[in-house]
Structures are given as structure tokens and as C-alpha cells.
Write an enzyme that holds these catalytic residues in place. Structure first.
Site, PDB file in Angstrom:
ATOM      1  CG  HIS B  70      -1.589   1.319   1.490  1.00  0.00           C
ATOM      2  ND1 HIS B  70      -2.558   1.851   0.671  1.00  0.00           N
ATOM      3  CD2 HIS B  70      -1.408   2.226   2.487  1.00  0.00           C
ATOM      4  CE1 HIS B  70      -2.946   3.023   1.161  1.00  0.00           C
ATOM      5  NE2 HIS B  70      -2.259   3.283   2.263  1.00  0.00           N
ATOM      6  CG  ASP B  99       6.607  18.559 -26.220  1.00  0.00           C
ATOM      7  OD1 ASP B  99       6.839  18.065 -25.100  1.00  0.00           O
ATOM      8  OD2 ASP B  99       5.902  17.989 -27.076  1.00  0.00           O
ATOM      9  CD1 TRP B 135       5.993   3.653   4.293  1.00  0.00           C
ATOM     10  CD2 TRP B 135       7.255   4.463   2.644  1.00  0.00           C
ATOM     11  NE1 TRP B 135       6.359   4.930   4.624  1.00  0.00           N
ATOM     12  CE2 TRP B 135       7.130   5.460   3.634  1.00  0.00           C
ATOM     13  CE3 TRP B 135       8.004   4.758   1.493  1.00  0.00           C
ATOM     14  CZ2 TRP B 135       7.728   6.717   3.523  1.00  0.00           C
ATOM     15  CZ3 TRP B 135       8.606   6.012   1.394  1.00  0.00           C
ATOM     16  CH2 TRP B 135       8.468   6.976   2.387  1.00  0.00           C
ATOM     17  CB  SER B 163      11.056   6.396 -14.094  1.00  0.00           C
ATOM     18  OG  SER B 163       9.943   7.206 -14.301  1.00  0.00           O
ATOM     19  CB  SER B 164      12.117   9.695 -10.123  1.00  0.00           C
ATOM     20  OG  SER B 164      10.910   9.156  -9.727  1.00  0.00           O
ATOM     21  CG  HIS B 247      12.120  14.689   5.986  1.00  0.00           C
ATOM     22  ND1 HIS B 247      11.028  14.276   6.723  1.00  0.00           N
ATOM     23  CD2 HIS B 247      11.946  16.012   5.780  1.00  0.00           C
ATOM     24  CE1 HIS B 247      10.258  15.314   6.973  1.00  0.00           C
ATOM     25  NE2 HIS B 247      10.792  16.379   6.418  1.00  0.00           N
ATOM     26  CD  GLU B 249       9.404  10.299  -2.317  1.00  0.00           C
ATOM     27  OE1 GLU B 249      10.405  10.542  -3.033  1.00  0.00           O
ATOM     28  OE2 GLU B 249       8.278  10.046  -2.785  1.00  0.00           O
ATOM     29  CE1 TYR B 251       8.304  19.733   3.999  1.00  0.00           C
ATOM     30  CE2 TYR B 251       9.909  18.026   4.491  1.00  0.00           C
ATOM     31  CZ  TYR B 251       8.990  18.963   4.920  1.00  0.00           C
ATOM     32  OH  TYR B 251       8.763  19.124   6.249  1.00  0.00           O
ATOM     33  CB  SER B 262       0.252  28.689  -5.000  1.00  0.00           C
ATOM     34  OG  SER B 262       0.739  28.233  -3.778  1.00  0.00           O
ATOM     35  CG  HIS B 296      12.179  14.570  11.731  1.00  0.00           C
ATOM     36  ND1 HIS B 296      12.071  15.767  11.091  1.00  0.00           N
ATOM     37  CD2 HIS B 296      11.543  13.699  10.931  1.00  0.00           C
ATOM     38  CE1 HIS B 296      11.408  15.619   9.968  1.00  0.00           C
ATOM     39  NE2 HIS B 296      11.071  14.366   9.848  1.00  0.00           N
ATOM     40  CG  HIS B 297      11.535  10.238   9.522  1.00  0.00           C
ATOM     41  ND1 HIS B 297      10.197  10.164   9.244  1.00  0.00           N
ATOM     42  CD2 HIS B 297      12.007  11.286   8.808  1.00  0.00           C
ATOM     43  CE1 HIS B 297       9.873  11.119   8.382  1.00  0.00           C
ATOM     44  NE2 HIS B 297      10.946  11.813   8.109  1.00  0.00           N
ATOM     45  CB  THR B 322       5.063  24.985   6.873  1.00  0.00           C
ATOM     46  OG1 THR B 322       6.237  24.234   6.586  1.00  0.00           O
ATOM     47  CG2 THR B 322       3.857  24.205   6.383  1.00  0.00           C
ATOM     48  CE  LYS B 325       5.509  26.921   0.107  1.00  0.00           C
ATOM     49  NZ  LYS B 325       4.981  27.567  -1.082  1.00  0.00           N
ATOM     50  NE  ARG B 444       3.867   3.293  10.832  1.00  0.00           N
ATOM     51  CZ  ARG B 444       4.684   3.979  10.019  1.00  0.00           C
ATOM     52  NH1 ARG B 444       5.692   4.677  10.504  1.00  0.00           N
ATOM     53  NH2 ARG B 444       4.494   3.992   8.714  1.00  0.00           N
TER      54      ARG B 444
END
Lengths: 384, 520
Positions: B70, B99, B135, B163-164, B247, B249, B251, B262, B296-297, B322, B325, B444
Site C-alpha cells: 500500500h 513541449d 514501505w 524514471s524519476s 524526508h 521525498e 517534500y 497556489s 527526526h524519523h 510552512t 505559506k 502502527r
């Protein structure tokens, strides 16, 4: 396009109400045993500090949230085109932008000061009254009391909830999934230091009321400490995904008075000394079978069934292993079967219990082999 | 000149060989929606099992495969490609380019994705099952203790990374080289800005992920011990490397969503964005900070106290840009002339729910308190507020916003509103109670739970089913629009819309801006 104003109120109120319910129910948490909606303050000073920090930041966030959402919903209500609002053209204001950068920064400092203090407290491992080694296994915990005097006390703590409750064939008990066969016992008001490691993958030892969560990492030793101020039974779970039965390795800590702890420790040390003596003894078949029955019920029954009929594990009744060569039986019991649920019990059962349970398996469930295994046989087999 | 204005090739060849940014954008969007459904199906299995205590539907081992797949499918298959698809469609049209700068590479970067995900999905049917380590696939659960299928997973991640990276290089090259004359950096629409910064993040961190999985591959097959203490390695090294990717990722996923919102909020406020410059600087600051907060993870892995303090302070700092924003969006709405079409509803939903996710993020940043939050359902609630209500709500907003421009047909507004409200209610019912069970002590990634968590889990499951059903409605609305929506040929679908994409014909012709447009 016409929109129902009531729906917008609902949009406004929904999250606000939920936040408020979170906050208000949080207040009860310190009174009731353990809240089902908020963090527990637990039974330690550090836990109380952590809880206070949590509530402080929750309140700050709630107030900021109410202000920001308040402005937004006022705008949604008053500045809608359907009410004839004309867009003004203002944009950019250096002073406003500086303000909303600096003010949050100052609020962060207000949060950071107590957070730093508490963190340093969490990291003060010195001067412990008692050291306990905690080792995570797939999927149980092993506790070893690192005492200087007497025999070292060490035992495994397994899930006690029967498979029938998990499989919904029997009603679930009060402490479903949060009960173990042998809890950790520690004295009240003492500073207990935990040294954590793991045998296989990473686990994490978490007891919310003791305000301890620390990863148990194979090959490394982590530290954590607690000083429970109230006697009682505290329950927790493994917090780091550790494989199939990650959800089935609970932690139960029994905090008792100093006297009760000393009595308990003396009993356990006596048992340990007894086992040491027993190692050198030779037993009769009946003695081994009797002892083995108890071991079987604790360690084997969950997978192999009450009558050795099998289940998660293979059947023991009339099995090729239990009715074959003793050395084969020893191999499987001591080293387990890699890639299956059959664990290596060599490190979990002492030699007496291992000898007894193997003897029991060979002479119960209609196996009637009549042969027996002595502790010394197990010892020699392990040596190779 | 006649040859120059050819249309697309016919049939399947068009899609396989296309180098047109609109075709590739559409393929990305459809692919990501397919993955969204697949990842959603996994989520439904998870929530069905968690509906009641006890094991009802699946085995614990399979449950772990479901949580793992998932997460992987949603992050790498649904959210990331959907924003790449949006970038493909919109960036050339927003900066007045004909293009993307590297059209053939564009084709390749899309066509790598389907085989990669087919390979990942196939692991479900392999001996030993799919990867089961979450994950975040922490070693050694993902190496020594993993099923054999982990090798296929590693190759799949490698392909996704390739790809990315290609997609990002393409976006950077396009934005840097193909802006119409007069389109200076500080005139670019914010969606373009956020994607430019995202692309730099991707180029920086995807190789780090590739490094992590390569080390796993070596540990699994070639006897190295990067992540095994027994051989001189360190399981925690894996976490450092993973989160150095992981991390940023986060963002990578949320910055393009910021960009979308925006664009949309000013349109339906009929008022320009309050502080364009500060939005750009805030985006850049968030991107910079995202590189120095990864641990921090990992507050509970046993870092020294100095490390904990550094990562705590750095993480708290993210609240500042943040906040800038969020304040900007609210101030943009202030004294505007607001209407509430579906894109605006999803943007307002985003604004509220993302802000709540931001608050819980700030709470999680406080290291000593994180000792209680870490790896509990509180974290699950937090990141779903950011990922679903942040990224996916803004993606829904974007689809409704630009769909009329893409296909020259208007979506059904009533159904769009219904989609929003059902999603909003379902989402909150699913994820708000998870804050409670997490705080109350539910870890979890468990297939079964203690009895005191029952009520909230039941609510959560019902909410998840409602949210899932709403997405079927979304699919129906989009298909119905494309097939038989009310035709529209207005260049500007929305009264308050600004930007070059609203100056081309509707539906947008196959080739746009063959000559650069004038930029005011």
C-alpha cells in the site's frame, strides 16, 4: 452557483469540534486509569513532563489553528461573490510578512526550551538502582536481571492470549493481546535502567505509562530508564515492525513494593540455582515426563496442539521426528527449522527443560517410545 | 507549414511512440490513477481486517505485505507519477514552451514505470510473498529476514529511480531553457516554481535511495554486511540513508501540491496571490531544510542527545516557512470575491487538513514527546493528513481545475461537489480517530489490536470505505466529462484564472505555443 451556507458551517465546525473533543477529553486523562483518546501521563516524572509538553503544544497548535481557520471562515462567509463581495487588490506587505515569520519563530523557542530540558532528563542514564537487559526476539522478549549477587535471573516473556481468542472461536479476555506468561517485575521508586538489544531484527520496547520507547537493535545496545512512582501492572507492545507476529509480542511490567521485589527476586534466584543443580542430575523417565508436560504447555502447545495433533506446527503424535532418532529430535528442538515457524529453542529453554520436553514428546500422545533424554545429553549435543 | 501541424499518430502506436507532452502527461495521470485504485484496494484489505479485533480475513504475514505494498504503490505509483503527469501537461503551457525540452527521454521515463510496477505487483504471487518490511523496509527485516521477492522489489525501485531522475532532469531543462521571452524566473507561475525545486530535490535524493537498495542487494546476494552488525555493519545506517532520501521525498510529494493550491486559490478569490516572492522563498527554504532533518524519523534509535537536539530544532524550523505559506493562502482569500467550485472546495479542504497535518508534524518534531508518538497510529494519522488531504486533495483540485482546458468539456459540478464532501467526511472519519488510538498506545503496522482500540478502529474502517467509494465517483465523473461532458470552448474556463495556459484554445490543441507568446 448556489451553495448552502449550512454546509459551509459544517465544514467549519467539523474539524474544530474534533480538535476540541481531543483537547477536552485529554483533561480527563490524568484522572482516569488510561485514556482511550489521549496520551497517558504515566507513573513517572518524565512521563508527566512529556505529557505536559504534549498538552502545551497541542494547545498552542489549537489556538493558532482556531485563529487561522477563524480568519479563513470569516473570509469564506463575508467575502463571497454571491454576497456581492468585490475583490480588493492588496498584496505584499513587508511588515505583515516579517511579523508572521518572526512570531512563529518566537513561539517555537517557547516550545524548544522545555523540550530541551525534558530531553536531557530522558538521556540521564546514570546512577541506576537496577540494570535489566532486554532482548527482542521474533516474537517475544527476554529479560535478564544484571544483579551483582546471587544467580542471574533471566526469562522469556511470551504472549499468553490463546490462539482461540485471536481466531475468534473464544470470547476475548480483558487484556486481549496485552498479557504475557511471565511479566517483568521491577521495584517501585527505583531507577531502573534498561539495556536493549535484539537477537534477529529491530524491535522497539514501548511501555507508555513508564514513558519508555527505545529500539532494540541487533548487534548494538541502547539505553533507557524509568522510575515508576506507583505500583501496578503496566502494559505495552513492540513498536517497530519486526515481521509476521509484530502485533503479538506484548510487554507487561509489574511494579511492586521493594519488599515484594526482593522476595520475588530471591525466589527466582533460588529457581535459577536449582536449575543449575538439576543440570548435573540424572532423572527417571517419570520425572522427566512430569516436568516436560509443563514445558510443553508453555512452549509448544500453541503451535503443536494440546494432544500433539498439530496446528500452526506439525503434529507431534506419531511424527517421524518424535518417534525417530533422538539426535534428530534434538536437532529440530535446539536449532529450529529455518524458514518456518519452528524456532530455535536451544537458547530459550535450559538443558533440563529441553531434556524433559523432548522426553515428554517421545512418551506422550501415543508415541510411547520409552526412551529418555538427560540434561547432559542436551549439553553434549549442543557442544556438537 | 502544413507538415508541421500534423496530429497524433493513430492507435496504440500513438501512445507508445509519442513524444508529445500532453500525451505523456495523460498517460502519467491514467497510470497513477490505476495505481491509486490498486494501492487503495490494499488499504481496503487493511481496514477490513482492522474493522474488529481478532484475525478475520488475512494472515499476519499477508497483512504486512499489504501495508508494505500500500505504501510503496501509493507513494511511488500514485502520488509521484500523478504530479509528474501534471507537470508534463502544465509546465510547457504555463511558461509558453512548445513541449518539454527532452521529449524522447520524456517518453522513456514514462514507459519505464509500467514494467517496474508490474514487477513489483508480481511479488505478491511469488514464493514467500511480497516484501513485508513496510514501505520504509528497515534492514535486517528487509534483507536477511526478507522473502526472496525482495530482489524484484530492489530492481523495481531502481527502475522507478531512473524514471524519476529522467523526469526531473527534463523538468529542470524545460524550465531553464524553454521559457517564453519575458518569462523571468520571478514571473513563473508558482506551480512551475514548486516543480523546479521539487525536481532538484529528486535529482539529489533518488540516487541515495538507489544506493540504499543497492547495499541491500549486496547484503542479500553478495555476502556484504552493510546493515548487519555481525559483519561490522550497522542496521541504523540503513535508516540514515533511507531517511536522507525519505524526508526530502515527503517534500517532493507536497511541494507540487503547494504549487497547485497556489494557482487555484487566487483564481477563485479573484485576487492575486498575497505574497508571490515570499511563497517562492518559503518553498526554497522548505526544500533546503528537508535535507537536514532526516533523523527526526529516528528519535528512538539511540542517537546521542546532541544529535537529537539538532534534528529537533531543525525540524521545528520547518514550521516557519510552512506557516508563511498557510498565512499567504488565507490572506489571498481575505477580501477576495470568493466562489466555491469543486477545485476551490478541494483547495480549502487541503488548506484545513494540511494545516492539521502540519500541527501534528510540529508535535512529532518535539523529540522527548516523540518517544511516546513514534511508530504509533498518531504517526499514521499525521502522514495521511499530509499525503491524502495534502497531496491527493490538491491533485483532485488540479484535475477539476484543468480538465475543461484539457478536453474542452466541463465536468459535472454537482458530482464534483459530492465527490468533495464524501471525500472530506470519509477522510476525516478514517484518519481523525487514528490520532486517538495512537495517543492511547496503539502501535502502527499491527494486524490485530487490544480491545480498548475497537471503537475508533471501526470508525476508521468505515471512513476509509467511504473515502474509497468517493474515488470511484471521481473516476466516473472524469470519464463522463471526457466522453459526454458539456462542450466548452472558452479560453478562460474560470473567471479569475490568470496565466498563459488560459490564453490557448479550449480544448488545448495538440501543439501549443509553436511560436512563443508575448509575456506581460
Amino acid at each position: 452557483m448556489c451553495f448552502d451556507v449550512k454546509r459551509l458551517y459544517a465544514l467549519a465546525l467539523g474539524p474544530v469540534l474534533m480538535l476540541m473533543s481531543l483537547v477536552s477529553t485529554g483533561v480527563w486523562a490524568s484522572e482516569s486509569e488510561r485514556s482511550t483518546v489521549n496520551m497517558t501521563a504515566g507513573v513517572t516524572e518524565v512521563g508527566q513532563q512529556i505529557y505536559d509538553l504534549h498538552m502545551l503544544i497541542l494547545w498552542i497548535c489549537t489556538i493558532i489553528g482556531l485563529l487561522v481557520f477563524g480568519v479563513m471562515f470569516y473570509s469564506i462567509y463575508a467575502h463571497r461573490k454571491s454576497k456581492g463581495a468585490k475583490a480588493s487588490s492588496f498584496h505584499e506587505s513587508t511588515s505583515v510578512e516579517i511579523a508572521w515569520t518572526v512570531v512563529p519563530f518566537l513561539i517555537l523557542i517557547v516550545m524548544a526550551v522545555p523540550a530541551t530540558k525534558t530531553l536531557i532528563e530522558v538521556y540521564s542514564f546514570d546512577d541506576a538502582d537496577l540494570d535489566i537487559m532486554v532482548t527482542g526476539y521474533q516474537w517475544k522478549w527476554k529479560y535478564e536481571y544484571l544483579t551483582d549477587e546471587g544467580e542471574r535471573v533471566s526469562f522469556f516473556s511470551n504472549l499468553r492470549t490463546p490462539q482461540s481468542e485471536i481466531g475468534n472461536t473464544e470470547a476475548k479476555g480483558e487484556h486481549y493481546l496485552l498479557e504475557v506468561d511471565e511479566p517483568l517485575v521491577i521495584p517501585v521508586n527505583a531507577k531502573v535502567r534498561f539495556l536493549l538489544t535484539a537477537n534477529d531484527v529491530i524491535h522497539s520496547w514501548w511501555v507508555p505509562e513508564l514513558a519508555v520507547k527505545k529500539d532494540a537493535i541487533p548487534g548494538f545496545i541502547n539505553e533507557a530508564w524509568t522510575r515508576p512512582l506507583k505500583e501496578g501492572i503496566y502494559r505495552g507492545q513492540c513498536a517497530e515492525l519486526c515481521g509476521k507476529d509484530h502485533g503479538f509480542m506484548p510487554i507487561v511490567v509489574n511494579v511492586v513494593s521493594q519488599e515484594e521485589y526482593q522476595t520475588w527476586l530471591a525466589t527466582k534466584q533460588g529457581e535459577a540455582a536449582q536449575v543449575k543443580e538439576l543440570m548435573a542430575q540424572t532423572f527417571t523417565l517419570d520425572e522427566l515426563v512430569e516436568r516436560g508436560k509443563g514445558v510443553y504447555e508453555r512452549s509448544c502447545l500453541a503451535c503443536h496442539g494440546a494432544k500433539g495433533e498439530g496446528g500452526v506446527g506439525k503434529a507431534i503424535a506419531a511424527s517421524a521426528i518424535a518417534t525417530g532418532e533422538i539426535s534428530g529430535h534434538l536437532d529440530v528442538s535446539i536449532d529450529g527449522v529455518p524458514g518456518t515457524a519452528m524456532q530455535a529453542f536451544g537458547g530459550q529453554l535450559n538443558d533440563v527443560d529441553m531434556a524433559a520436553v523432548i522426553t515428554y514428546q517421545r512418551n506422550a500422545f501415543g508415541n510411547n517410545m520409552g526412551d529418555l533424554v538427560q540434561p547432559i545429553d542436551v549439553f553434549n549435543h549442543k557442544k556438537g | 507549414m502544413g507538415d508541421h501541424h500534423h496530429g497524433p499518430a493513430k492507435g496504440l502506436t500513438r501512445w507508445i511512440t509519442t513524444t508529445n507532452h500532453k500525451d505523456i502527461g495523460s498517460m502519467y495521470l491514467w497510470f497513477s490513477f490505476a495505481m491509486f485504485i490498486l494501492g487503495g484496494a490494499f488499504a481496503m484489505i487493511i481496514r477490513a481486517e482492522l474493522f474488529q479485533p481478532g484475525l478475520q480475513l488475512v494472515e499476519p504475514g499477508f497483512f504486512n505485505q499489504m501495508t508494505t505494498m500500500h505504501g510503496l504503490v501509493m507513494v511511488f505509483g500514485a502520488i509521484m507519477p500523478s504530479f509528474v503527469g501534471l507537470a508534463n501537461w502544465m509546465i510547457p503551457m504555463m511558461i509558453g514552451a512548445p513541449d518539454m525540452a527532452l521529449p524522447r527521454m520524456n517518453n522513456l521515463s514514462f514507459w519505464i514505470l509500467p514494467p517496474s510496477f508490474i514487477m513489483l505487483a508480481c511479488t505478491l504471487f511469488m514464493d514467500g510473498g511480497a516484501p513485508q518490511a513496510g514501505w520504509t523496509f528497515y534492514a535486517p527485516l528487509s534483507t536477511t529476514y526478507a522473502p526472496p521477492s525482495v530482489t524484484f522489489f530492489i530492481f523495481s525501485v531502481h527502475l522507478l529511480g531512473v524514471s524519476s531522475i529522467m523526469g526531473s532532469i527534463n523538468i529542470i531543462a524545460t524550465v531553464m531553457n524553454l521559457r517564453a521571452p519575458g518569462m523571468t524566473y520571478m514571473k513563473m507561475p508558482l506551480f512551475v516554481w514548486t516543480w523546479l525545486i521539487t525536481a532538484f530535490l529528486l535529482v539529489a535524493v533518488m540516487p541515495v535511495l538507489a544506493g540504499a537498495v543497492t547495499m541491500m542487494l549486496m547484503d542479500v546476494h553478495f555476502g556484504t554486511s552493510f546493515f548487519s552488525a555481525a559483519g561490522g555493519g550497522d542496521p541504523v545506517l540503513f535508516q540514515h540513508v533511507f531517511w536522507f532520501f525519505g524526508h526530502p521525498e515527503v517534500y517532493i510529494i507536497i511541494l507540487p501540491a503547494f504549487g497547485v493550491v497556489s494557482q487555484i486559490i487566487p483564481t477563485f478569490s479573484r485576487k492575486r496571490l498575497f505574497g508571490y516572492d515570499s511563497m517562492v522563498y518559503a518553498t526554497a527554504s522548505i526544500a533546503f531544510l528537508s535535507f537536514i532533518v532526516w533523523a527526526h524519523h529516528m528519535f528512538t534509535v539511540g542517537m546521542p542527545v546532541a544529535g537529537e537536539l539538532f534534528f529537533m530544532y531543525a525540524t521545528m524550523l520547518i514550521a516557519v516557512p510552512t506557516g508563511v505559506k498557510v498565512f499567504n493562502w488565507v490572506t489571498t482569500m481575505w477580501r477576495g470575491s470568493l466562489t466555491f467550485e469543486t477545485p476551490m472546495m478541494f483547495s480549502i479542504g487541503f488548506l484545513i487538513l494540511f494545516t492539521i497535518g502540519g500541527f501534528t508534524g510540529l508535535m512529532l518534531a518535539i523529540a522527548p514527546v516523540d518517544f511516546q508518538y513514534h511508530d504509533s497510529y498518531f504517526v499514521v494519522a499525521h502522514f495521511h493528513y499530509v499525503m491524502v488531504a495534502g497531496a491527493i486533495f490538491s491533485m483532485s483540485a488540479a484535475i477539476y481545475y484543468w480538465l475543461p482546458k484539457w478536453c474542452g468539456r466541463m465536468y459535472n459540478e454537482k458530482m464534483g461537489q459530492l465527490h468533495f464532501w464524501v471525500s472530506f467526511v470519509g477522510f476525516n472519519l478514517a484518519f481523525f480517530p487514528q490520532h486517538f488510538v495512537g495517543l492511547a498506545g496503539m502501535p502502527r503496522r499491527i494486524p490485530d489490536y487490544a480491545l480498548q482500540f475497537t471503537d475508533f478502529n471501526m470508525m476508521s474502517s468505515i471512513g476509509a470505505f467511504i473515502y474509497g467509494a468517493a474515488q470511484i465517483l471521481f473516476l466516473y465523473n472524469v470519464i463522463a466529462t471526457i466522453v459526454s461532458g458539456k462542450p466548452t470552448s472558452e479560453e478562460k474556463t474560470w473567471e479569475g484564472a490568470e496565466g498563459l495556459e488560459w490564453t490557448v484554445a479550449t480544448p488545448a490543441p495538440y501543439h501549443t505555443f509553436e511560436t512563443p507568446p508575448p509575456v506581460k
